[in-house]
Design a protein around this motif. Structure first.
Motif, PDB file in Angstrom:
ATOM      1  N   GLU A   3       0.823  -1.196   0.000  1.00 22.53           N
ATOM      2  CA  GLU A   3       0.000   0.000   0.000  1.00 22.53           C
ATOM      3  C   GLU A   3       0.861   1.251   0.000  1.00 22.53           C
ATOM      4  O   GLU A   3       2.049   1.217   0.349  1.00 22.53           O
ATOM      5  CB  GLU A   3      -0.927  -0.003   1.214  1.00 22.53           C
ATOM      6  CG  GLU A   3      -0.218  -0.109   2.544  1.00 22.53           C
ATOM      7  CD  GLU A   3      -1.171  -0.219   3.720  1.00 22.53           C
ATOM      8  OE1 GLU A   3      -2.325  -0.636   3.521  1.00 22.53           O
ATOM      9  OE2 GLU A   3      -0.753   0.117   4.836  1.00 22.53           O
ATOM     10  N   VAL A   4       0.251   2.340  -0.402  1.00 22.70           N
ATOM     11  CA  VAL A   4       0.904   3.640  -0.359  1.00 22.70           C
ATOM     12  C   VAL A   4       0.765   4.196   1.060  1.00 22.70           C
ATOM     13  O   VAL A   4      -0.328   4.134   1.639  1.00 22.70           O
ATOM     14  CB  VAL A   4       0.229   4.600  -1.367  1.00 22.70           C
ATOM     15  CG1 VAL A   4       0.839   5.989  -1.262  1.00 22.70           C
ATOM     16  CG2 VAL A   4       0.354   4.053  -2.793  1.00 22.70           C
ATOM     17  N   THR A   5       1.860   4.700   1.585  1.00 23.38           N
ATOM     18  CA  THR A   5       1.791   5.304   2.914  1.00 23.38           C
ATOM     19  C   THR A   5       2.130   6.786   2.814  1.00 23.38           C
ATOM     20  O   THR A   5       2.868   7.214   1.910  1.00 23.38           O
ATOM     21  CB  THR A   5       2.747   4.615   3.912  1.00 23.38           C
ATOM     22  OG1 THR A   5       4.089   4.715   3.411  1.00 23.38           O
ATOM     23  CG2 THR A   5       2.374   3.154   4.071  1.00 23.38           C
ATOM     24  N   GLN A   6       1.575   7.556   3.746  1.00 23.91           N
ATOM     25  CA  GLN A   6       1.811   8.997   3.754  1.00 23.91           C
ATOM     26  C   GLN A   6       2.063   9.460   5.185  1.00 23.91           C
ATOM     27  O   GLN A   6       1.430   8.978   6.127  1.00 23.91           O
ATOM     28  CB  GLN A   6       0.598   9.763   3.202  1.00 23.91           C
ATOM     29  CG  GLN A   6       0.361   9.546   1.723  1.00 23.91           C
ATOM     30  CD  GLN A   6      -0.764  10.404   1.192  1.00 23.91           C
ATOM     31  OE1 GLN A   6      -1.764   9.901   0.688  1.00 23.91           O
ATOM     32  NE2 GLN A   6      -0.603  11.725   1.286  1.00 23.91           N
ATOM     33  N   THR A   7       2.974  10.416   5.305  1.00 26.92           N
ATOM     34  CA  THR A   7       3.240  11.044   6.605  1.00 26.92           C
ATOM     35  C   THR A   7       3.414  12.543   6.434  1.00 26.92           C
ATOM     36  O   THR A   7       3.891  13.006   5.380  1.00 26.92           O
ATOM     37  CB  THR A   7       4.523  10.464   7.247  1.00 26.92           C
ATOM     38  OG1 THR A   7       5.604  10.599   6.321  1.00 26.92           O
ATOM     39  CG2 THR A   7       4.331   9.024   7.660  1.00 26.92           C
ATOM     40  N   PRO A   8       3.033  13.343   7.436  1.00 27.76           N
ATOM     41  CA  PRO A   8       2.255  12.919   8.597  1.00 27.76           C
ATOM     42  C   PRO A   8       0.799  12.706   8.223  1.00 27.76           C
ATOM     43  O   PRO A   8       0.392  13.037   7.116  1.00 27.76           O
ATOM     44  CB  PRO A   8       2.406  14.120   9.534  1.00 27.76           C
ATOM     45  CG  PRO A   8       2.511  15.282   8.609  1.00 27.76           C
ATOM     46  CD  PRO A   8       3.266  14.787   7.405  1.00 27.76           C
ATOM     47  N   LEU A  21       5.099  17.314   2.503  1.00 24.63           N
ATOM     48  CA  LEU A  21       4.273  16.133   2.701  1.00 24.63           C
ATOM     49  C   LEU A  21       4.994  14.951   2.069  1.00 24.63           C
ATOM     50  O   LEU A  21       5.488  15.040   0.942  1.00 24.63           O
ATOM     51  CB  LEU A  21       2.893  16.318   2.055  1.00 24.63           C
ATOM     52  CG  LEU A  21       2.164  17.624   2.409  1.00 24.63           C
ATOM     53  CD1 LEU A  21       0.798  17.649   1.752  1.00 24.63           C
ATOM     54  CD2 LEU A  21       2.072  17.826   3.894  1.00 24.63           C
ATOM     55  N   ARG A  22       4.998  13.858   2.796  1.00 24.66           N
ATOM     56  CA  ARG A  22       5.789  12.710   2.355  1.00 24.66           C
ATOM     57  C   ARG A  22       4.930  11.508   1.996  1.00 24.66           C
ATOM     58  O   ARG A  22       3.890  11.261   2.608  1.00 24.66           O
ATOM     59  CB  ARG A  22       6.796  12.324   3.445  1.00 24.66           C
ATOM     60  CG  ARG A  22       7.875  13.350   3.619  1.00 24.66           C
ATOM     61  CD  ARG A  22       8.915  12.948   4.649  1.00 24.66           C
ATOM     62  NE  ARG A  22      10.102  13.796   4.542  1.00 24.66           N
ATOM     63  CZ  ARG A  22      10.203  15.022   5.030  1.00 24.66           C
ATOM     64  NH1 ARG A  22       9.188  15.559   5.687  1.00 24.66           N
ATOM     65  NH2 ARG A  22      11.312  15.730   4.874  1.00 24.66           N
ATOM     66  N   CYS A  23       5.407  10.773   1.031  1.00 17.80           N
ATOM     67  CA  CYS A  23       4.691   9.610   0.528  1.00 17.80           C
ATOM     68  C   CYS A  23       5.700   8.514   0.233  1.00 17.80           C
ATOM     69  O   CYS A  23       6.802   8.785  -0.247  1.00 17.80           O
ATOM     70  CB  CYS A  23       3.944  10.007  -0.752  1.00 17.80           C
ATOM     71  SG  CYS A  23       3.258   8.656  -1.719  1.00 17.80           S
ATOM     72  N   VAL A  24       5.313   7.300   0.545  1.00 18.94           N
ATOM     73  CA  VAL A  24       6.093   6.144   0.097  1.00 18.94           C
ATOM     74  C   VAL A  24       5.188   5.352  -0.826  1.00 18.94           C
ATOM     75  O   VAL A  24       4.250   4.687  -0.370  1.00 18.94           O
ATOM     76  CB  VAL A  24       6.575   5.277   1.264  1.00 18.94           C
ATOM     77  CG1 VAL A  24       7.349   4.060   0.732  1.00 18.94           C
ATOM     78  CG2 VAL A  24       7.445   6.088   2.208  1.00 18.94           C
ATOM     79  N   PRO A  25       5.426   5.438  -2.133  1.00 21.07           N
ATOM     80  CA  PRO A  25       4.588   4.685  -3.079  1.00 21.07           C
ATOM     81  C   PRO A  25       4.841   3.183  -2.954  1.00 21.07           C
ATOM     82  O   PRO A  25       5.773   2.751  -2.287  1.00 21.07           O
ATOM     83  CB  PRO A  25       5.065   5.206  -4.438  1.00 21.07           C
ATOM     84  CG  PRO A  25       5.804   6.469  -4.157  1.00 21.07           C
ATOM     85  CD  PRO A  25       6.402   6.293  -2.800  1.00 21.07           C
ATOM     86  N   GLY A  72      15.110   6.344  -3.424  1.00 24.61           N
ATOM     87  CA  GLY A  72      14.389   5.310  -4.156  1.00 24.61           C
ATOM     88  C   GLY A  72      13.019   4.967  -3.629  1.00 24.61           C
ATOM     89  O   GLY A  72      12.298   4.200  -4.240  1.00 24.61           O
ATOM     90  N   SER A  73      12.666   5.581  -2.491  1.00 25.33           N
ATOM     91  CA  SER A  73      11.384   5.172  -1.916  1.00 25.33           C
ATOM     92  C   SER A  73      10.421   6.324  -1.659  1.00 25.33           C
ATOM     93  O   SER A  73       9.218   6.142  -1.717  1.00 25.33           O
ATOM     94  CB  SER A  73      11.612   4.392  -0.620  1.00 25.33           C
ATOM     95  OG  SER A  73      12.299   5.186   0.317  1.00 25.33           O
ATOM     96  N   ASN A  74      10.933   7.509  -1.360  1.00 22.37           N
ATOM     97  CA  ASN A  74      10.050   8.606  -0.977  1.00 22.37           C
ATOM     98  C   ASN A  74       9.675   9.486  -2.158  1.00 22.37           C
ATOM     99  O   ASN A  74      10.430   9.622  -3.124  1.00 22.37           O
ATOM    100  CB  ASN A  74      10.727   9.481   0.083  1.00 22.37           C
ATOM    101  CG  ASN A  74      10.833   8.772   1.413  1.00 22.37           C
ATOM    102  OD1 ASN A  74       9.862   8.637   2.134  1.00 22.37           O
ATOM    103  ND2 ASN A  74      12.035   8.293   1.721  1.00 22.37           N
ATOM    104  N   PHE A  75       8.493  10.077  -2.053  1.00 23.49           N
ATOM    105  CA  PHE A  75       8.009  11.041  -3.041  1.00 23.49           C
ATOM    106  C   PHE A  75       7.396  12.170  -2.230  1.00 23.49           C
ATOM    107  O   PHE A  75       6.519  11.930  -1.399  1.00 23.49           O
ATOM    108  CB  PHE A  75       6.980  10.357  -3.949  1.00 23.49           C
ATOM    109  CG  PHE A  75       6.392  11.226  -5.011  1.00 23.49           C
ATOM    110  CD1 PHE A  75       5.024  11.269  -5.207  1.00 23.49           C
ATOM    111  CD2 PHE A  75       7.197  11.993  -5.853  1.00 23.49           C
ATOM    112  CE1 PHE A  75       4.457  12.064  -6.188  1.00 23.49           C
ATOM    113  CE2 PHE A  75       6.648  12.785  -6.845  1.00 23.49           C
ATOM    114  CZ  PHE A  75       5.272  12.816  -7.013  1.00 23.49           C
ATOM    115  N   CYS A  92      -1.463  11.072  -2.070  1.00 23.28           N
ATOM    116  CA  CYS A  92      -0.448  10.573  -2.982  1.00 23.28           C
ATOM    117  C   CYS A  92      -1.002   9.307  -3.633  1.00 23.28           C
ATOM    118  O   CYS A  92      -1.774   8.553  -3.006  1.00 23.28           O
ATOM    119  CB  CYS A  92       0.814  10.258  -2.178  1.00 23.28           C
ATOM    120  SG  CYS A  92       2.110   9.424  -3.077  1.00 23.28           S
ATOM    121  N   ALA A  93      -0.647   9.057  -4.874  1.00 24.67           N
ATOM    122  CA  ALA A  93      -1.063   7.837  -5.564  1.00 24.67           C
ATOM    123  C   ALA A  93       0.087   7.340  -6.417  1.00 24.67           C
ATOM    124  O   ALA A  93       0.989   8.095  -6.778  1.00 24.67           O
ATOM    125  CB  ALA A  93      -2.298   8.093  -6.423  1.00 24.67           C
TER     126      ALA A  93
END
Lengths: 115, 109
Positions: A3-8, A21-25, A72-75, A92-93
């Motif tokens: 799954e896509v995760t987002q923080t905070p 704003l951070r996202c890990v696709p 390589g992991s964060n967007f 994020c998607a």
């Protein structure tokens, strides 16, 4: 299931401040997107990103906004000088290689509150 | 991009089948019809996608007539947890998704 995760999950900031704003696709996905949804309104597209470049952006995505894939992991989505009207849920998607047109996987969102 | 039109809201009862119809009169050859579900304060979730005829997965069925100017999302035997907003979108490749106002489905016990 990946799954896509987002923080905070929730960010409160003062007008004029910068936020990131951070996202890990999903790990093998190559296409990344940011959308936002102001409370009670439609989900709106901001920007898409592929191969370290912006592939598409909306009128909302002006010079105040920027995106980056720092590793390589964060967007990330940066809003340089926040305004009251930036208060919204930011989603994020991502989409991957085995892609069906229109199939994007959305994260849970970050609620941004600008005071 | 083709505009979509769908009912603003629908009501149903648990155990019933729900059909939500969407019109997309100006759909282009390269466009696919995609449906998403969104619960309050959550991100949209992809449900199903199709080009023509019928597509079925573990969650829903999608019926698309030959002219592709409309589509119907069918949710079999809905439960309270299916209460959500359902969006019909026309999508091309990996391009941005354009969300409308969706159909607010309320399932009653």
């Amino acid at each position: 299931e990946p799954e896509v995760t987002q923080t905070p999950s929730h960010q409160v900031t003062q007008m004029g401040q910068e936020v990131i704003l951070r996202c890990v696709p999903i790990s093998n996905h190559l296409y990344f997107y940011w959308y936002r949804q102001i409370l009670g309104q439609k989900v709106e597209f901001l920007v898409s990103f592929y191969n370290n470049e912006i592939s598409e952006k909306s009128e909302i995505f002006d010079d105040q906004f920027s995106v980056e894939r720092p590793d390589g992991s964060n967007f990330t989505l940066k809003i340089r000088s926040t305004k009251l009207e930036d208060s919204a849920m930011y989603f994020c998607a991502s989409s991957g290689l085995t892609y069906r047109s229109g199939e994007q996987y959305f994260g849970p969102g970050t609620r941004l509150t600008v005071t | 991009l083709a505009k979509t039109t769908q009912p603003i809201s629908m009501d149903s009862y648990e155990g019933q089948e729900v059909n939500i119809t969407c019109s997309h009169n100006n759909i282009a050859t390269n466009d696919y019809i995609t449906w998403y579900q969104q619960f309050p304060s959550q991100g949209p979730r992809f449900i199903i996608q199709g080009y023509k005829t019928k597509v079925t997965n573990e969650v829903a069925s999608l019926f698309i007539p030959a002219d592709r100017k409309s589509s119907t999302l069918s949710l079999p035997r809905v439960s309270l947890s299916d209460t959500a907003v359902y969006y019909c979108l026309v999508a091309t490749g990996r391009r941005a998704l354009t969300f409308g106002s969706g159909t607010r489905l309320q399932v009653q016990p």
